[in-house]
Design an enzyme around this catalytic site. Structure first.
Site, PDB file in Angstrom:
ATOM      1  N   THR A 125       0.833  -1.210   0.000  1.00  0.00           N
ATOM      2  CA  THR A 125       0.000   0.000   0.000  1.00  0.00           C
ATOM      3  C   THR A 125       0.863   1.254   0.000  1.00  0.00           C
ATOM      4  OG1 THR A 125      -1.609  -1.243   1.290  1.00  0.00           O
ATOM      5  CG2 THR A 125      -1.876   1.147   1.255  1.00  0.00           C
ATOM      6  N   VAL A 126       1.811   1.319   0.920  1.00  0.00           N
ATOM      7  CA  VAL A 126       2.595   2.550   1.069  1.00  0.00           C
ATOM      8  C   VAL A 126       3.631   2.669  -0.057  1.00  0.00           C
ATOM      9  CG1 VAL A 126       3.986   3.932   2.643  1.00  0.00           C
ATOM     10  CG2 VAL A 126       2.255   2.385   3.571  1.00  0.00           C
ATOM     11  N   LYS A 163       6.586   1.913  12.473  1.00  0.00           N
ATOM     12  CA  LYS A 163       6.589   2.282  13.897  1.00  0.00           C
ATOM     13  C   LYS A 163       7.055   1.138  14.786  1.00  0.00           C
ATOM     14  CE  LYS A 163       2.316   1.174  12.390  1.00  0.00           C
ATOM     15  NZ  LYS A 163       1.649   1.538  11.146  1.00  0.00           N
ATOM     16  N   VAL A 205       3.713   7.565  12.312  1.00  0.00           N
ATOM     17  CA  VAL A 205       2.791   8.007  13.372  1.00  0.00           C
ATOM     18  C   VAL A 205       1.659   8.828  12.759  1.00  0.00           C
ATOM     19  CG1 VAL A 205       2.566   9.263  15.544  1.00  0.00           C
ATOM     20  CG2 VAL A 205       4.709   8.083  15.011  1.00  0.00           C
ATOM     21  N   GLY A 222      -0.212   8.466  10.173  1.00  0.00           N
ATOM     22  CA  GLY A 222      -0.314   8.513   8.707  1.00  0.00           C
ATOM     23  C   GLY A 222       0.022   9.859   8.093  1.00  0.00           C
ATOM     24  N   ASP A 238      -0.202  -1.333  17.992  1.00  0.00           N
ATOM     25  CA  ASP A 238       0.180  -0.404  16.925  1.00  0.00           C
ATOM     26  C   ASP A 238       0.126   1.042  17.435  1.00  0.00           C
ATOM     27  OD1 ASP A 238       0.191   0.503  13.904  1.00  0.00           O
ATOM     28  OD2 ASP A 238      -1.597   1.411  14.775  1.00  0.00           O
ATOM     29  N   LYS A 293       3.199   3.955  18.284  1.00  0.00           N
ATOM     30  CA  LYS A 293       3.192   5.359  17.834  1.00  0.00           C
ATOM     31  C   LYS A 293       3.348   6.301  19.033  1.00  0.00           C
ATOM     32  CE  LYS A 293       0.167   4.061  13.987  1.00  0.00           C
ATOM     33  NZ  LYS A 293      -1.209   3.867  13.545  1.00  0.00           N
TER      34      LYS A 293
HETATM   35  P1  NAP Z   1       1.923  -4.107   2.805  1.00  0.00           P
HETATM   36  O1  NAP Z   1       0.871  -3.593   1.904  1.00  0.00           O
HETATM   37  O2  NAP Z   1       1.707  -5.387   3.491  1.00  0.00           O
HETATM   38  O3  NAP Z   1       3.277  -4.183   1.958  1.00  0.00           O
HETATM   39  C1  NAP Z   1       4.451  -4.700   2.494  1.00  0.00           C
HETATM   40  C2  NAP Z   1       5.465  -4.782   1.384  1.00  0.00           C
HETATM   41  O4  NAP Z   1       6.690  -5.246   1.928  1.00  0.00           O
HETATM   42  C3  NAP Z   1       5.072  -5.758   0.272  1.00  0.00           C
HETATM   43  O5  NAP Z   1       5.376  -5.209  -0.971  1.00  0.00           O
HETATM   44  C4  NAP Z   1       5.936  -6.988   0.546  1.00  0.00           C
HETATM   45  O6  NAP Z   1       6.305  -7.674  -0.639  1.00  0.00           O
HETATM   46  C5  NAP Z   1       7.161  -6.340   1.144  1.00  0.00           C
HETATM   47  N1  NAP Z   1       7.860  -7.284   1.997  1.00  0.00           N
HETATM   48  C6  NAP Z   1       7.391  -7.903   3.075  1.00  0.00           C
HETATM   49  N2  NAP Z   1       8.315  -8.721   3.572  1.00  0.00           N
HETATM   50  C7  NAP Z   1       9.381  -8.622   2.753  1.00  0.00           C
HETATM   51  C8  NAP Z   1      10.641  -9.254   2.719  1.00  0.00           C
HETATM   52  N3  NAP Z   1      10.960 -10.176   3.615  1.00  0.00           N
HETATM   53  N4  NAP Z   1      11.498  -8.891   1.752  1.00  0.00           N
HETATM   54  C9  NAP Z   1      11.174  -7.980   0.829  1.00  0.00           C
HETATM   55  N5  NAP Z   1       9.973  -7.366   0.807  1.00  0.00           N
HETATM   56  C10 NAP Z   1       9.102  -7.692   1.765  1.00  0.00           C
HETATM   57  O7  NAP Z   1       2.270  -3.050   3.947  1.00  0.00           O
HETATM   58  P2  NAP Z   1       1.956  -1.487   3.950  1.00  0.00           P
HETATM   59  O8  NAP Z   1       0.567  -1.291   4.429  1.00  0.00           O
HETATM   60  O9  NAP Z   1       2.404  -0.870   2.709  1.00  0.00           O
HETATM   61  O10 NAP Z   1       2.882  -1.014   5.178  1.00  0.00           O
HETATM   62  C11 NAP Z   1       4.254  -0.855   5.037  1.00  0.00           C
HETATM   63  C12 NAP Z   1       4.793  -0.151   6.276  1.00  0.00           C
HETATM   64  O11 NAP Z   1       4.139   1.095   6.437  1.00  0.00           O
HETATM   65  C13 NAP Z   1       4.565  -0.904   7.590  1.00  0.00           C
HETATM   66  O12 NAP Z   1       5.625  -0.637   8.465  1.00  0.00           O
HETATM   67  C14 NAP Z   1       3.284  -0.273   8.127  1.00  0.00           C
HETATM   68  O13 NAP Z   1       3.152  -0.384   9.521  1.00  0.00           O
HETATM   69  C15 NAP Z   1       3.515   1.154   7.712  1.00  0.00           C
HETATM   70  N6  NAP Z   1       2.311   1.962   7.612  1.00  0.00           N
HETATM   71  C16 NAP Z   1       1.288   1.549   6.819  1.00  0.00           C
HETATM   72  C17 NAP Z   1       0.185   2.359   6.685  1.00  0.00           C
HETATM   73  C18 NAP Z   1      -0.957   1.976   5.791  1.00  0.00           C
HETATM   74  O14 NAP Z   1      -1.906   2.757   5.684  1.00  0.00           O
HETATM   75  N7  NAP Z   1      -0.929   0.839   5.123  1.00  0.00           N
HETATM   76  C19 NAP Z   1       0.114   3.559   7.389  1.00  0.00           C
HETATM   77  C20 NAP Z   1       1.185   3.954   8.181  1.00  0.00           C
HETATM   78  C21 NAP Z   1       2.278   3.146   8.278  1.00  0.00           C
HETATM   79  P3  NAP Z   1       5.243  -8.422  -1.594  1.00  0.00           P
HETATM   80  O15 NAP Z   1       4.346  -7.322  -2.098  1.00  0.00           O
HETATM   81  O16 NAP Z   1       6.044  -9.025  -2.674  1.00  0.00           O
HETATM   82  O17 NAP Z   1       4.518  -9.387  -0.735  1.00  0.00           O
HETATM   83  N1  HSE Z   2      -3.494  -0.301  11.420  1.00  0.00           N
HETATM   84  C1  HSE Z   2      -3.206   1.099  11.429  1.00  0.00           C
HETATM   85  C2  HSE Z   2      -4.483   1.870  11.753  1.00  0.00           C
HETATM   86  C3  HSE Z   2      -2.639   1.507  10.072  1.00  0.00           C
HETATM   87  O1  HSE Z   2      -5.565   1.284  11.745  1.00  0.00           O
HETATM   88  O2  HSE Z   2      -4.408   3.042  12.060  1.00  0.00           O
HETATM   89  C4  HSE Z   2      -1.683   2.633  10.131  1.00  0.00           C
HETATM   90  O3  HSE Z   2      -0.719   2.555  11.080  1.00  0.00           O
END
Ligand code: NAP
Ligand code: HSE
Length: 466
Positions: free
Chosen positions: A52-53, A145, A172, A174, A241, A245
């Site tokens: 996603t990110v 985080k 933290v 978003g 989570d 933060k």
């Molecule tokens: P996600 O959609 O699950 O994507 C994770 C990515 O990391 C995927 O592309 C995955 O590869 C890759 N990955 C996982 N394990 C790996 C490994 N061992 N080697 C290489 N690549 C690997 O996660 P996300 O939601 O984007 O979140 C990413 C980070 O941002 C996390 O720390 C999360 O807490 C933080 N975050 C997310 C949000 C949100 O709204 N989603 C908000 C704030 C912070 P594949 O695609 O090939 O499986």
């Molecule tokens: N699981 C988190 C939330 C995503 O619901 O706020 C972003 O850190």
């Protein structure tokens, strides 16, 4: 699917990829001006994690290349990417970028200036690649985080020893630029308290329970189907989570080493629809609220369900939105509100950090050098507060008096009380106490079975002054 990447040449060696005709047309007339502005080399990113990110960041770089270059004073370009599965369809054009199966190799590449860690997890490849990037003299931008809550101090020390920085705005709340506000805008303030709703999923569940009148389990299932829950849902509903933060904000606010282990954590799993309704009847809403404050007894960090007045900014917060409230000696109260998750908001935060690095802005990871951060002395007792109590009492003469006596003997005084009609021989009773310590309340609650009139376990929820 994006059309094949085209690039517009800017300055000596800078090529800004332009992926749509509209963006290309917008860039052309200002090309000369930008050429004059951009004589420095581009900032080159290696992005690990294309979920996603990660894909959001790439999309933002591709669609806003000119705007980003103008504001950063140089082009920002992606040189390499990494994720688990190279073959996965990702809805962004990755063809211009080198692919690395191993994020550690990406982090060490010579053509990467900034390693952007968007994989997640407090160990494994996220930690290994971040450490490798720092060891190779790169700056790091991360949304992770969990990694910083567990290893923030060690990583910050290593980065700062090498004159590098780790930026984590997206980690933290978003899209809310709260790290920037605390480390820069409020840098001259002694911070009194930081609090907020920092997990959108929990706020969605709690507000949906109220609006739809549905029990926790039904709304949890709804959130799961909507894809709101983390792979391990306990990270969300267990408060972990949001606790991660809060621990990062507390480190900046109070100049202490990150101490996630000292965060008092309680999730939302025990919140019943009766509590949501009863709280609403009394003018409150229930939020998973994080509070960090430095008290005479030490640093208090709590992430737990709290009642807040319905008409307060925190009480008004609906759905997946986040809110952070900061109270500083000089500035008074600041309220920040916005999307806490999702592709656009998180990419916005990541790119804010990247642009700062492109501008040459490097500030200590937690606002002051990590070597100067003090050990956090955890407050063993939280500041006193009023509490909401819900319990079921048998229909017996003197039942209320017995409960009041136990509370009184523990030093817990009743402010308000309400009893609903009896059904099947017992009645729900709601009590709002005057300010008391959680210890005093827990002592009273532990004695409730002695009364012989309390049915089941009473529920106690702190009422936070916000
Ligand atoms: P996600 O959609 O699950 O994507 C994770 C990515 O990391 C995927 O592309 C995955 O590869 C890759 N990955 C996982 N394990 C790996 C490994 N061992 N080697 C290489 N690549 C690997 O996660 P996300 O939601 O984007 O979140 C990413 C980070 O941002 C996390 O720390 C999360 O807490 C933080 N975050 C997310 C949000 C949100 O709204 N989603 C908000 C704030 C912070 P594949 O695609 O090939 O499986
Ligand atoms: N699981 C988190 C939330 C995503 O619901 O706020 C972003 O850190």
């Amino acid at each position: 699917m994006q059309p094949p990447c085209e690039t517009v040449r800017i300055g000596r060696a800078v090529r800004v990829p332009v992926h749509c005709e509209a963006a290309r047309q917008r860039l052309k007339p200002v090309g000369k001006l930008i050429t004059e502005l951009l004589m420095s080399a581009p900032l080159r990113l290696g992005i690990a994690g294309l979920g996603t990110v990660g894909t959001g960041v790439i999309r933002l770089i591709q669609t806003e290349a000119a705007l980003i270059a103008a504001r950063a004073g140089r082009a920002v370009e992606v040189t390499g990417v990494s994720a688990r599965d190279r073959k996965k369809a990702r809805d962004v054009d990755l063809s211009p970028y080198a692919w690395e199966d191993d994020p550690v190799t990406l982090a060490r590449r010579d053509d990467v200036d900034v390693f952007v860690e968007l994989m997640g997890g407090d160990a494994g490849p996220a930690k290994a690649a971040t450490e490798a990037a720092i060891a190779a003299g790169k700056d790091v931008v991360t949304a992770n985080k969990a990694l910083l809550a567990h290893h923030g101090q060690a990583l910050a020390l290593a980065a700062e020893a090498g004159g590098r920085s780790i930026r984590f705005e997206a980690a933290v709340a978003g899209g809310i630029p709260v790290i920037k506000v605390l480390t820069e805008g409020l840098a001259a303030n002694r911070i009194r308290r930081v609090m907020g709703v920092m997990n959108g999923t929990c706020n969605y569940i709690l507000t949906r329970m109220e609006s739809a009148g549905l029990p926790y389990d039904a709304v949890f299932e709804e959130a799961r189907k909507l894809g709101y829950l983390e792979a391990d849902p306990n990270l969300d509903v267990g408060g972990i989570d949001a606790g991660h933060k809060l621990s990062l904000l507390a480190a900046i606010a109070f100049g202490t080493k990150v101490s996630f282990d000292a965060v008092e954590l309680e999730g939302i799993g025990r919140i019943a629809i009766e509590d949501i309704r009863s709280a609403a009847d009394m003018g409150y809403r229930i939020k998973l609220l994080g509070v960090a404050q430095m008290t005479g007894r030490g640093l208090e960090q709590r992430m737990s369900p709290c009642l807040v007045p319905s008409d307060s900014p925190l009480g008004q917060l609906q759905g997946g939105t986040n809110m952070v409230v900061i109270e500083g000696e000089a500035v008074g109260q600041i309220v920040l509100r916005g999307a806490g998750a999702g592709e656009g908001p998180t990419a916005s935060a990541v790119m804010g950090d990247v642009i700062d690095l492109a501008r040459g802005i490097r500030i200590p990871v937690f606002g002051q050098p990590a070597a100067l951060l003090s050990d956090a002395v955890a407050a063993t007792v939280a500041a006193p507060a009023p509490f909401y109590l819900r319990m079921r009492l048998q229909d017996k003469p003197g039942a209320l008096a017995k409960v009041a006596t136990v509370l009184g003997e523990a030093g817990v005084s009743i402010d308000r009380m309400r009893q609903r009609a009896h059904d099947e021989g017992s009645a729900p009773v709601l009590i709002v106490t005057h300010r008391c310590t959680r210890d005093a309340l827990d002592h009273a609650l532990s004695r409730m079975p002695e009364t012989g009139v309390v049915v089941g376990d009473p529920v106690a929820i702190r009422i936070e002054a916000v």
